[in-house]
Design a protein around this motif. Structure first.
Motif, PDB file in Angstrom:
ATOM      1  N   MET A   1       0.849  -1.188   0.000  1.00  0.00           N
ATOM      2  CA  MET A   1       0.000   0.000   0.000  1.00  0.00           C
ATOM      3  C   MET A   1       0.883   1.235   0.000  1.00  0.00           C
ATOM      4  SD  MET A   1      -3.002   1.194   0.060  1.00  0.00           S
ATOM      5  CE  MET A   1      -3.809   2.724   0.342  1.00  0.00           C
ATOM      6  N   ASN A   2       0.551   2.194  -0.822  1.00  0.00           N
ATOM      7  CA  ASN A   2       1.276   3.439  -0.886  1.00  0.00           C
ATOM      8  C   ASN A   2       0.544   4.442   0.009  1.00  0.00           C
ATOM      9  OD1 ASN A   2       2.458   5.865  -1.536  1.00  0.00           O
ATOM     10  ND2 ASN A   2       2.532   5.443  -3.728  1.00  0.00           N
ATOM     11  N   GLY A   3       1.202   4.897   1.076  1.00  0.00           N
ATOM     12  CA  GLY A   3       0.571   5.801   2.030  1.00  0.00           C
ATOM     13  C   GLY A   3       0.211   7.143   1.427  1.00  0.00           C
ATOM     14  N   ASP A   4       1.062   7.646   0.523  1.00  0.00           N
ATOM     15  CA  ASP A   4       0.774   8.936  -0.118  1.00  0.00           C
ATOM     16  C   ASP A   4      -0.494   8.850  -0.964  1.00  0.00           C
ATOM     17  OD1 ASP A   4       3.049  10.047   0.999  1.00  0.00           O
ATOM     18  OD2 ASP A   4       4.302   9.491  -0.722  1.00  0.00           O
ATOM     19  N   ARG A   5      -0.623   7.758  -1.676  1.00  0.00           N
ATOM     20  CA  ARG A   5      -1.808   7.579  -2.521  1.00  0.00           C
ATOM     21  C   ARG A   5      -3.075   7.455  -1.668  1.00  0.00           C
ATOM     22  NH1 ARG A   5      -2.735   2.831  -7.007  1.00  0.00           N
ATOM     23  NH2 ARG A   5      -4.673   3.667  -7.792  1.00  0.00           N
ATOM     24  N   ALA A   6      -2.969   6.726  -0.544  1.00  0.00           N
ATOM     25  CA  ALA A   6      -4.116   6.595   0.357  1.00  0.00           C
ATOM     26  C   ALA A   6      -4.489   7.944   0.952  1.00  0.00           C
ATOM     27  CB  ALA A   6      -3.801   5.594   1.457  1.00  0.00           C
ATOM     28  N   ALA A   7      -3.485   8.754   1.294  1.00  0.00           N
ATOM     29  CA  ALA A   7      -3.756  10.078   1.866  1.00  0.00           C
ATOM     30  C   ALA A   7      -4.457  10.974   0.852  1.00  0.00           C
ATOM     31  CB  ALA A   7      -2.461  10.717   2.341  1.00  0.00           C
ATOM     32  N   LEU A   8      -4.035  10.909  -0.428  1.00  0.00           N
ATOM     33  CA  LEU A   8      -4.704  11.703  -1.456  1.00  0.00           C
ATOM     34  C   LEU A   8      -6.165  11.274  -1.622  1.00  0.00           C
ATOM     35  CD1 LEU A   8      -1.958  11.924  -4.224  1.00  0.00           C
ATOM     36  CD2 LEU A   8      -2.880  13.793  -2.838  1.00  0.00           C
ATOM     37  N   GLY A   9      -6.404   9.960  -1.620  1.00  0.00           N
ATOM     38  CA  GLY A   9      -7.773   9.464  -1.751  1.00  0.00           C
ATOM     39  C   GLY A   9      -8.640   9.872  -0.581  1.00  0.00           C
ATOM     40  N   PHE A  10      -8.073   9.828   0.633  1.00  0.00           N
ATOM     41  CA  PHE A  10      -8.840  10.222   1.810  1.00  0.00           C
ATOM     42  C   PHE A  10      -9.118  11.723   1.794  1.00  0.00           C
ATOM     43  CE2 PHE A  10      -9.235  11.344   6.349  1.00  0.00           C
ATOM     44  CZ  PHE A  10     -10.374  10.603   6.617  1.00  0.00           C
ATOM     45  N   GLY A  11      -8.137  12.500   1.304  1.00  0.00           N
ATOM     46  CA  GLY A  11      -8.350  13.949   1.191  1.00  0.00           C
ATOM     47  C   GLY A  11      -9.467  14.266   0.215  1.00  0.00           C
ATOM     48  N   ARG A  12      -9.497  13.546  -0.924  1.00  0.00           N
ATOM     49  CA  ARG A  12     -10.588  13.753  -1.889  1.00  0.00           C
ATOM     50  C   ARG A  12     -11.929  13.365  -1.278  1.00  0.00           C
ATOM     51  NH1 ARG A  12      -6.879  11.352  -5.651  1.00  0.00           N
ATOM     52  NH2 ARG A  12      -7.994   9.397  -5.392  1.00  0.00           N
ATOM     53  N   PHE A  13     -11.941  12.304  -0.469  1.00  0.00           N
ATOM     54  CA  PHE A  13     -13.184  11.870   0.176  1.00  0.00           C
ATOM     55  C   PHE A  13     -13.687  12.932   1.151  1.00  0.00           C
ATOM     56  CE2 PHE A  13     -15.117   9.795   3.889  1.00  0.00           C
ATOM     57  CZ  PHE A  13     -16.247   9.280   3.299  1.00  0.00           C
ATOM     58  N   LYS A  14     -12.783  13.493   1.945  1.00  0.00           N
ATOM     59  CA  LYS A  14     -13.185  14.490   2.939  1.00  0.00           C
ATOM     60  C   LYS A  14     -13.707  15.768   2.295  1.00  0.00           C
ATOM     61  CE  LYS A  14     -10.677  15.382   6.478  1.00  0.00           C
ATOM     62  NZ  LYS A  14      -9.546  15.649   7.387  1.00  0.00           N
ATOM     63  N   THR A  15     -13.145  16.150   1.143  1.00  0.00           N
ATOM     64  CA  THR A  15     -13.588  17.390   0.490  1.00  0.00           C
ATOM     65  C   THR A  15     -14.761  17.175  -0.454  1.00  0.00           C
ATOM     66  OG1 THR A  15     -11.964  17.102  -1.282  1.00  0.00           O
ATOM     67  CG2 THR A  15     -11.286  18.405   0.639  1.00  0.00           C
ATOM     68  N   GLY A  16     -15.159  15.921  -0.654  1.00  0.00           N
ATOM     69  CA  GLY A  16     -16.287  15.638  -1.540  1.00  0.00           C
ATOM     70  C   GLY A  16     -15.896  15.563  -2.997  1.00  0.00           C
ATOM     71  N   ASN A  17     -14.614  15.471  -3.291  1.00  0.00           N
ATOM     72  CA  ASN A  17     -14.144  15.402  -4.671  1.00  0.00           C
ATOM     73  C   ASN A  17     -13.678  14.001  -5.039  1.00  0.00           C
ATOM     74  OD1 ASN A  17     -14.558  18.153  -5.032  1.00  0.00           O
ATOM     75  ND2 ASN A  17     -12.571  18.651  -4.160  1.00  0.00           N
ATOM     76  N   ALA A  18     -14.258  13.020  -4.445  1.00  0.00           N
ATOM     77  CA  ALA A  18     -13.848  11.642  -4.719  1.00  0.00           C
ATOM     78  C   ALA A  18     -14.163  11.272  -6.161  1.00  0.00           C
ATOM     79  CB  ALA A  18     -14.556  10.681  -3.771  1.00  0.00           C
ATOM     80  N   ILE A  19     -13.318  10.429  -6.724  1.00  0.00           N
ATOM     81  CA  ILE A  19     -13.528   9.968  -8.099  1.00  0.00           C
ATOM     82  C   ILE A  19     -14.702   8.996  -8.090  1.00  0.00           C
ATOM     83  CG2 ILE A  19     -12.502   8.736 -10.032  1.00  0.00           C
ATOM     84  CD1 ILE A  19      -9.749   9.653  -8.936  1.00  0.00           C
ATOM     85  N   GLN A  20     -15.736   9.328  -8.831  1.00  0.00           N
ATOM     86  CA  GLN A  20     -16.930   8.494  -8.862  1.00  0.00           C
ATOM     87  C   GLN A  20     -16.675   7.249  -9.703  1.00  0.00           C
ATOM     88  OE1 GLN A  20     -19.717   9.065  -7.113  1.00  0.00           O
ATOM     89  NE2 GLN A  20     -18.646  10.807  -6.228  1.00  0.00           N
TER      90      GLN A  20
END
Length: 90
Positions: A55-74
């Motif tokens: 698991m890449n921690g940086d990639r997970a952090a970016l995904g979680f950041g998108r989730f928190k801001t509502g910009n998650a990739i649908q």
């Protein structure tokens, strides 16, 4: 009085036989669903010490950041067939 006694004995004997718990063996597949679910959710002991997770921690952090801001990739909407009549919008 004798009729009352016979009725009481008859009711008592019927109530005792109604509590008989010997209903025969259960189906041979009884409990298979519970055992299957337990087998799926229980981690085998040989895998409990695995710490090398790919698991890449940086990639997970970016995904979680998108989730928190509502910009998650649908996710893309895909159907199982092209017959129509389903709930998948195209």
């Amino acid at each position: 009085m004798k009729t009352l006694f016979i009725c009481a004995i008859a009711i008592l004997s019927l109530s005792v036989t109604a509590c008989d718990s010997n209903k025969g063996p259960l189906n041979e597949g009884f409990g298979d669903a519970v055992n299957q679910n337990a087998a799926i959710h229980i981690i085998p002991p040989k895998y409990s010490a695995v710490t090398d997770i790919d698991m890449n921690g940086d990639r997970a952090a970016l995904g979680f950041g998108r989730f928190k801001t509502g910009n998650a990739i649908q996710p893309t909407m895909e159907g199982t067939s092209n017959l129509g009549g389903g709930s998948v919008e195209k």
